[in-house]
Design an enzyme around this catalytic site. Structure first.
Site, mmCIF file in Angstrom:
data_model
loop_
_atom_site.group_PDB
_atom_site.id
_atom_site.type_symbol
_atom_site.label_atom_id
_atom_site.label_comp_id
_atom_site.label_asym_id
_atom_site.label_seq_id
_atom_site.Cartn_x
_atom_site.Cartn_y
_atom_site.Cartn_z
ATOM 1 N N GLU A 159 53.210 22.206 37.194
ATOM 2 C CA GLU A 159 54.575 22.423 37.689
ATOM 3 C C GLU A 159 55.371 21.155 38.002
ATOM 4 O OE1 GLU A 159 54.476 25.088 41.045
ATOM 5 O OE2 GLU A 159 53.798 26.776 39.839
ATOM 6 N N GLU A 352 48.835 30.701 36.584
ATOM 7 C CA GLU A 352 48.851 31.129 37.990
ATOM 8 C C GLU A 352 49.666 32.396 38.128
ATOM 9 O OE1 GLU A 352 50.291 28.370 41.009
ATOM 10 O OE2 GLU A 352 49.187 26.719 40.074
HETATM 11 C C1 GBH Z 1 52.388 27.090 42.950
HETATM 12 O O1 GBH Z 1 53.681 26.711 43.230
HETATM 13 C C2 GBH Z 1 51.502 25.899 43.082
HETATM 14 O O2 GBH Z 1 51.078 25.445 41.810
HETATM 15 C C3 GBH Z 1 50.316 26.127 43.964
HETATM 16 O O3 GBH Z 1 49.739 24.910 44.293
HETATM 17 C C4 GBH Z 1 50.741 26.936 45.169
HETATM 18 O O4 GBH Z 1 49.745 27.020 46.137
HETATM 19 C C5 GBH Z 1 51.109 28.309 44.673
HETATM 20 O O5 GBH Z 1 52.074 28.233 43.680
HETATM 21 C C6 GBH Z 1 51.614 29.243 45.756
HETATM 22 O O6 GBH Z 1 52.783 28.764 46.315
HETATM 23 O O7 GBH Z 1 61.532 32.713 47.085
HETATM 24 O O8 GBH Z 1 61.087 34.465 45.581
HETATM 25 O O9 GBH Z 1 62.460 32.650 44.861
HETATM 26 C C7 GBH Z 1 54.586 27.789 43.250
HETATM 27 C C8 GBH Z 1 56.006 27.370 43.420
HETATM 28 C C9 GBH Z 1 58.026 27.847 44.495
HETATM 29 C C10 GBH Z 1 56.971 29.597 43.255
HETATM 30 C C11 GBH Z 1 58.817 28.872 45.237
HETATM 31 C C12 GBH Z 1 57.817 30.615 43.988
HETATM 32 C C13 GBH Z 1 59.958 30.849 45.223
HETATM 33 C C14 GBH Z 1 59.891 32.318 45.042
HETATM 34 N N1 GBH Z 1 56.785 28.411 44.044
HETATM 35 N N2 GBH Z 1 59.041 30.038 44.427
HETATM 36 S S1 GBH Z 1 61.328 33.093 45.681
#
Ligand code: GBH
Length: 438
Positions: A159, A352
């Site tokens: 990411e 993921e």
């Molecule tokens: C991943 O990032 C990472 O790779 C991992 O390390 C982490 O632990 C895992 O996900 C869980 O977070 O508010 O509905 O718009 C995920 C990045 C950023 C994905 C925030 C979801 C917002 C969803 N995330 N995003 S929303």
């Protein structure tokens, strides 16, 4: 939802990768046995992590990896996605740990799928420096030379979009910079690092290489042209800016200058083909013009100066992180990529997918995973060549700026005793996997 829902999940082909994912900084602990990363520096500062915690111990996976591999074997996955800590590889004997882990996985019949960078940059380095990309390739060569006799499948980066946005544009993650659009060269250097790493891996004989990019469908808050334009910009930033250099060898029109200019030669490196394309999916994003949004991104505040705002998706249940549960968004994302990129899109792996909820009898997680696996099946039925699915995560772990307050694991971790307890979802996923083998 009944715990045996999984036995009804439609069949996937033999050879489909069924796995779980973790990352080094989030589970390993044993921080004193490696060089510091930007995350160690970041979490040492006040007010950075919700519960004030650090990942110094985390799940102590470094010392308990045999127990964790036994949990993987009991689960019946055929693949395990973990990450290699660059700061650990820099310290004497650090690579020995991954050597032992890979041996243990092979002995258990689980395919090791290492990610070479999952946000824990050595504290002495900086993605704003172009040179970091070349240093990454050197480190990748060292890892590939040591593990390449047993590791077939590799992931370069996790990411870069989120690492750029959260870490360099809004400062919610390490290294804590708030550069807004001036963060984009850090994205370009990560993508260059990806391209150079693909070359280094191929030079070491690797032939099964991917990247894990964060993606999700972007929906305009309304059909007002200002909302539509803001959503389009957001789609460019989250999806196109990271998919297109890799798949098409080009940045979306009008963005190359912000990435640093003079990127034509780099794009040739970045587009060195991958063998498969990894997608991390959690939820779609609803985006509108700036000003009147709730400003929340996965529970994090977005600076008001940004030319878009993230709005709530109404009428959906939310996970323990407050993220909406929208399984059909995954089908939509995959079929959308298939339509957009056609035969430039290689086979896809969901690297993921998962959710945070409290509790060991986690029926909500079962419902989430069940629905998302069906969404992957629907995308396959619509012609998208999806080859694998990895649940985030095997263990509850250090959820970055949320600390230990969000539990994403199929296995519960008691952070006082470090005892592992498989949740209902672990038993459910085991049944899904067993049914697929029959
Ligand atoms: C991943 O990032 C990472 O790779 C991992 O390390 C982490 O632990 C895992 O996900 C869980 O977070 O508010 O509905 O718009 C995920 C990045 C950023 C994905 C925030 C979801 C917002 C969803 N995330 N995003 S929303």
């Amino acid at each position: 939802m009944a715990t045996d829902a999984g036995t009804e999940i439609p069949r996937f082909p033999a050879g489909f990768l069924w796995g779980v994912s973790t990352s080094a900084h989030q589970i390993e602990g044993a921080a004193e046995l490696r060089e510091p990363s930007v995350w160690d520096v970041f979490t040492a500062g006040p007010g950075r992590v919700r519960d004030g915690s650090t990942a110094a111990v985390a799940c102590d996976h470094y010392h308990r990896y045999t127990e964790d591999v036994a949990l993987l074997a009991g689960l019946g996955v055929n693949a395990y996605r973990f990450s290699v800590s660059w700061p650990r590889v820099l310290s004497p004997g650090g690579l020995d740990f991954y050597d032992r882990l890979v041996d243990e996985l092979c002995a258990a019949g689980v395919r090791p799928v290492p990610t070479l960078f999952h946000w824990d940059l050595p504290a002495t380095l900086d993605w704003l420096d172009r040179d970091t990309a070349y240093r990454f390739a050197d480190y990748v060569s060292v890892v590939a030379d040591r593990l390449g006799d047993r590791v077939a499948t590799w992931i370069t980066l996790n990411e870069p979009a989120e690492h750029t946005l959260l870490g360099h544009a809004i400062g919610a993650h390490a290294p804590g910079r708030r550069l807004l659009f001036d963060a984009l060269p850090a994205a370009h250097h990560q993508l260059l690092a990806h391209g150079l790493a693909v070359r280094a891996l191929r030079a070491a004989g690797a032939a099964d290489i991917g990247i894990a990019n964060s993606h999700g469908p972007v929906r305009p808050a309304s059909d007002d042209p200002a909302d539509v334009a803001a959503a389009e910009l957001y789609d460019t930033l989250l999806n196109r800016l990271f998919a297109e250099p890799v798949l098409l060898g080009a940045y979306p029109e009008g963005t190359a200058e912000a990435m640093g200019g003079n990127v034509a030669e780099d794009l040739k490196v970045i587009a060195g083909p991958v063998d498969w394309y990894g997608v991390n999916y959690y939820a779609p994003t609803r985006v509108g013009a700036p000003g009147d949004g709730d400003g929340a991104y996965g529970g994090l505040a977005l600076p008001a100066e940004l030319p878009f705002s993230v709005r709530e998706i109404e009428g959906r249940p939310v996970t323990g992180s407050g993220w909406p549960v929208v399984p059909e968004g995954l089908t939509e994302l995959l079929t959308g990529f298939h339509d957009r990129y056609g035969d430039r899109l290689p086979p896809v792996v969901i690297t993921e997918n998962g959710c945070s909820y409290e509790g060991v009898d986690d029926q909500d997680r079962i419902a989430y995973l069940d629905a998302h696996i069906r969404a992957v099946h629907a995308a396959r039925a619509a012609g998208v060549d999806v080859r694998g699915y990895f649940v985030w995560s095997l263990l509850d772990n250090f959820e970055w700026s949320e600390g230990y307050t969000r539990r994403f694991g199929l296995v519960h971790v008691d952070y006082r005793t470090l005892k592992r307890t498989p949740k209902s979802s672990y038993h459910w996923y085991r049944k899904v996997l067993r049914a697929q083998r029959r």
